[in-house]
Design a protein around this motif. Sequence first.
Motif, mmCIF file in Angstrom:
data_model
loop_
_atom_site.group_PDB
_atom_site.id
_atom_site.type_symbol
_atom_site.label_atom_id
_atom_site.label_comp_id
_atom_site.label_asym_id
_atom_site.label_seq_id
_atom_site.Cartn_x
_atom_site.Cartn_y
_atom_site.Cartn_z
ATOM 1 N N MET A 1 0.853 -1.032 -0.140
ATOM 2 C CA MET A 1 -0.090 0.069 0.070
ATOM 3 C C MET A 1 0.820 1.263 -0.032
ATOM 4 O O MET A 1 1.852 1.392 0.905
ATOM 5 C CB MET A 1 -0.981 -0.056 1.212
ATOM 6 C CG MET A 1 -1.915 1.307 1.335
ATOM 7 S SD MET A 1 -2.996 0.924 2.696
ATOM 8 C CE MET A 1 -3.696 2.760 2.817
ATOM 9 N N LYS A 2 0.464 2.100 -0.838
ATOM 10 C CA LYS A 2 1.389 3.427 -1.032
ATOM 11 C C LYS A 2 1.088 4.366 0.276
ATOM 12 O O LYS A 2 0.016 4.391 0.771
ATOM 13 C CB LYS A 2 0.953 3.984 -2.392
ATOM 14 C CG LYS A 2 1.995 5.246 -2.763
ATOM 15 C CD LYS A 2 1.628 5.869 -3.996
ATOM 16 C CE LYS A 2 2.569 7.174 -4.376
ATOM 17 N NZ LYS A 2 2.304 7.755 -5.610
ATOM 18 N N ASN A 3 2.195 4.763 0.623
ATOM 19 C CA ASN A 3 2.297 5.731 1.865
ATOM 20 C C ASN A 3 1.595 7.065 1.584
ATOM 21 O O ASN A 3 1.675 7.392 0.380
ATOM 22 C CB ASN A 3 3.325 5.664 2.793
ATOM 23 C CG ASN A 3 4.459 6.676 1.995
ATOM 24 O OD1 ASN A 3 4.443 7.882 2.033
ATOM 25 N ND2 ASN A 3 5.599 6.083 1.388
ATOM 26 N N LYS A 4 0.941 7.719 2.424
ATOM 27 C CA LYS A 4 0.339 9.077 1.915
ATOM 28 C C LYS A 4 1.251 10.233 2.722
ATOM 29 O O LYS A 4 0.949 11.195 2.744
ATOM 30 C CB LYS A 4 -0.835 9.271 2.379
ATOM 31 C CG LYS A 4 -1.815 8.220 1.896
ATOM 32 C CD LYS A 4 -3.347 8.387 2.434
ATOM 33 C CE LYS A 4 -4.389 7.246 1.676
ATOM 34 N NZ LYS A 4 -5.563 7.420 2.029
ATOM 35 N N PHE A 5 2.561 9.700 3.151
ATOM 36 C CA PHE A 5 3.548 10.862 3.778
ATOM 37 C C PHE A 5 3.765 11.717 2.724
ATOM 38 O O PHE A 5 4.033 11.912 1.710
ATOM 39 C CB PHE A 5 4.579 10.169 4.225
ATOM 40 C CG PHE A 5 4.324 9.552 5.731
ATOM 41 C CD1 PHE A 5 4.210 10.070 6.890
ATOM 42 C CD2 PHE A 5 4.099 8.203 5.645
ATOM 43 C CE1 PHE A 5 3.963 9.587 8.074
ATOM 44 C CE2 PHE A 5 3.933 7.554 6.916
ATOM 45 C CZ PHE A 5 3.933 8.160 8.118
ATOM 46 N N MET A 6 3.887 13.239 3.248
ATOM 47 C CA MET A 6 4.267 14.249 2.340
ATOM 48 C C MET A 6 5.237 15.143 3.241
ATOM 49 O O MET A 6 5.228 15.097 4.545
ATOM 50 C CB MET A 6 3.204 15.096 2.013
ATOM 51 C CG MET A 6 2.262 15.463 2.844
ATOM 52 S SD MET A 6 0.837 16.216 2.298
ATOM 53 C CE MET A 6 -0.219 16.289 3.599
ATOM 54 N N ALA A 7 6.125 15.974 2.719
ATOM 55 C CA ALA A 7 7.220 16.444 3.651
ATOM 56 C C ALA A 7 7.390 17.934 3.109
ATOM 57 O O ALA A 7 7.465 18.339 1.771
ATOM 58 C CB ALA A 7 8.382 15.795 3.494
ATOM 59 N N VAL A 8 7.987 18.815 3.908
ATOM 60 C CA VAL A 8 8.297 20.096 3.438
ATOM 61 C C VAL A 8 9.900 20.185 4.041
ATOM 62 O O VAL A 8 10.224 19.775 5.429
ATOM 63 C CB VAL A 8 7.804 21.302 4.514
ATOM 64 C CG1 VAL A 8 8.406 22.822 3.881
ATOM 65 C CG2 VAL A 8 6.206 21.365 3.812
ATOM 66 N N ASP A 9 10.779 20.485 3.208
ATOM 67 C CA ASP A 9 12.296 20.483 3.452
ATOM 68 C C ASP A 9 12.651 21.772 3.910
ATOM 69 O O ASP A 9 13.144 22.522 2.893
ATOM 70 C CB ASP A 9 12.717 19.850 2.378
ATOM 71 C CG ASP A 9 14.528 19.446 2.762
ATOM 72 O OD1 ASP A 9 14.937 19.829 3.605
ATOM 73 O OD2 ASP A 9 15.051 18.703 1.851
ATOM 74 N N PHE A 10 12.728 22.052 5.050
ATOM 75 C CA PHE A 10 13.423 23.565 5.405
ATOM 76 C C PHE A 10 14.758 23.330 5.305
ATOM 77 O O PHE A 10 15.483 22.507 5.686
ATOM 78 C CB PHE A 10 12.994 23.901 6.964
ATOM 79 C CG PHE A 10 11.452 24.068 6.945
ATOM 80 C CD1 PHE A 10 11.038 25.498 7.243
ATOM 81 C CD2 PHE A 10 10.618 22.832 7.358
ATOM 82 C CE1 PHE A 10 9.699 25.537 7.617
ATOM 83 C CE2 PHE A 10 9.188 23.329 7.366
ATOM 84 C CZ PHE A 10 8.804 24.446 7.320
ATOM 85 N N PHE A 11 15.558 24.531 4.991
ATOM 86 C CA PHE A 11 17.021 24.606 4.675
ATOM 87 C C PHE A 11 17.454 23.773 3.856
ATOM 88 O O PHE A 11 18.199 22.822 4.171
ATOM 89 C CB PHE A 11 17.748 24.701 6.018
ATOM 90 C CG PHE A 11 17.232 25.320 7.101
ATOM 91 C CD1 PHE A 11 17.196 26.583 7.242
ATOM 92 C CD2 PHE A 11 16.349 24.576 8.337
ATOM 93 C CE1 PHE A 11 16.369 27.074 8.286
ATOM 94 C CE2 PHE A 11 15.655 24.943 9.277
ATOM 95 C CZ PHE A 11 15.892 26.601 9.469
ATOM 96 N N SER A 12 16.577 23.649 2.465
ATOM 97 C CA SER A 12 16.658 22.515 1.690
ATOM 98 C C SER A 12 17.972 22.281 0.749
ATOM 99 O O SER A 12 18.721 21.205 0.494
ATOM 100 C CB SER A 12 15.634 22.469 0.809
ATOM 101 O OG SER A 12 15.796 23.418 -0.133
ATOM 102 N N GLY A 13 18.625 23.317 0.721
ATOM 103 C CA GLY A 13 19.774 23.309 -0.107
ATOM 104 C C GLY A 13 19.652 22.909 -1.426
ATOM 105 O O GLY A 13 18.498 23.020 -2.060
#
Length: 347
Positions: A1-13
């Motif tokens: 089952m595909k996960n539904k996680f999502m992310a915001v990458d602060f100080f991403s470079g």
Amino acid sequence: MKNKFMAVDFFSGAGGMSCGFSQAGVKILAGIDIDNQFKQTYLANHKGAKFINKDIIRYQPEDLQEELNLAKFDDELIFIGCSPCQYWSKINTTKHKAAYTNNLIWDFQRFIKYFMPGYIVVENVPGIINKKNNHILLDFLDFLTFQGYRSEHRIVRTDHYGVPQKRNRFVLIASRVKDKIVFPEPEITNKLNVRNYIGPDQGFAKIDAGHLDKSDYAHSTSSLSALNLERIRSTPKNGGTREAWSQNPRLQIPAYMGKDNIFRTIYGRMSWDKPAPTITTRFIAVSCGRFGHPEEDRGLSLREGATLQTFPKDYKFIGGLVSIAKQIGNAVPPEMAKRIAESIIKN
């Protein structure tokens, strides 16, 4: 089952963390960074994500909410915060930069408090724990507890997390929705050596110092002065050091005359059968560490440095030689990031 996680990458470079989390199946919504030189590289590799070129000190959570249409208290939202680390680093830096980076974690807190994401991941230098008279980390841990997060942190070895480098890093994982925090299991193997990542057998053609590769592969390397070229040629292959020419008055560096016991790694060659040294922002300069190729008379190429950082070979870097080296050296190794993300998903 595909996960539904999502992310915001602060100080991403340039997107090392985003790359690893994406490889684990996490949807990357955006990278946020004050330095615009990362923008083209980030967007070229993270299709569908935004690059928000903002100073987090002045950027407001309400602006981020409008930009990404983020919901508060989203259990599947991950905030990644790998702030610049000059304040806690052993490397000398200016007081201005140090003070600036010291305060960034406080600004990261503002976004956590506003959105209350399900998970938080922080990566930094080990000195964030050891700095004398510094309570920034303790204050941050208290803040997480007060906000209802369970957190765990530790110093990890990147060569136990799939990265062929001698590099220790601070990692913190926090969750608002799980009582137990799970870190990736350390994997100890002798396969994480330079030989298994760079060299002709790994797709790296032999090149000379100063070679310019105009393709996206970026197998480009810095030029060397006639004297430095003679120095690297005089350094024994496969792990040799500058001690080999320390008695040669023409090659010896005046500042190190009779001081072979200090800064022993500079002008050294890497060893085929050992992990690489820490890939820094200046890994293309043989005068800045053990960044000499194990066999060829030159320093590392951009793509070799990126590969030792575990970036995929099709990861596209945009910019000049120095800029790209900075993008690669500043990045969190994607393989380590991937394993952190997988541990969150499995938990």
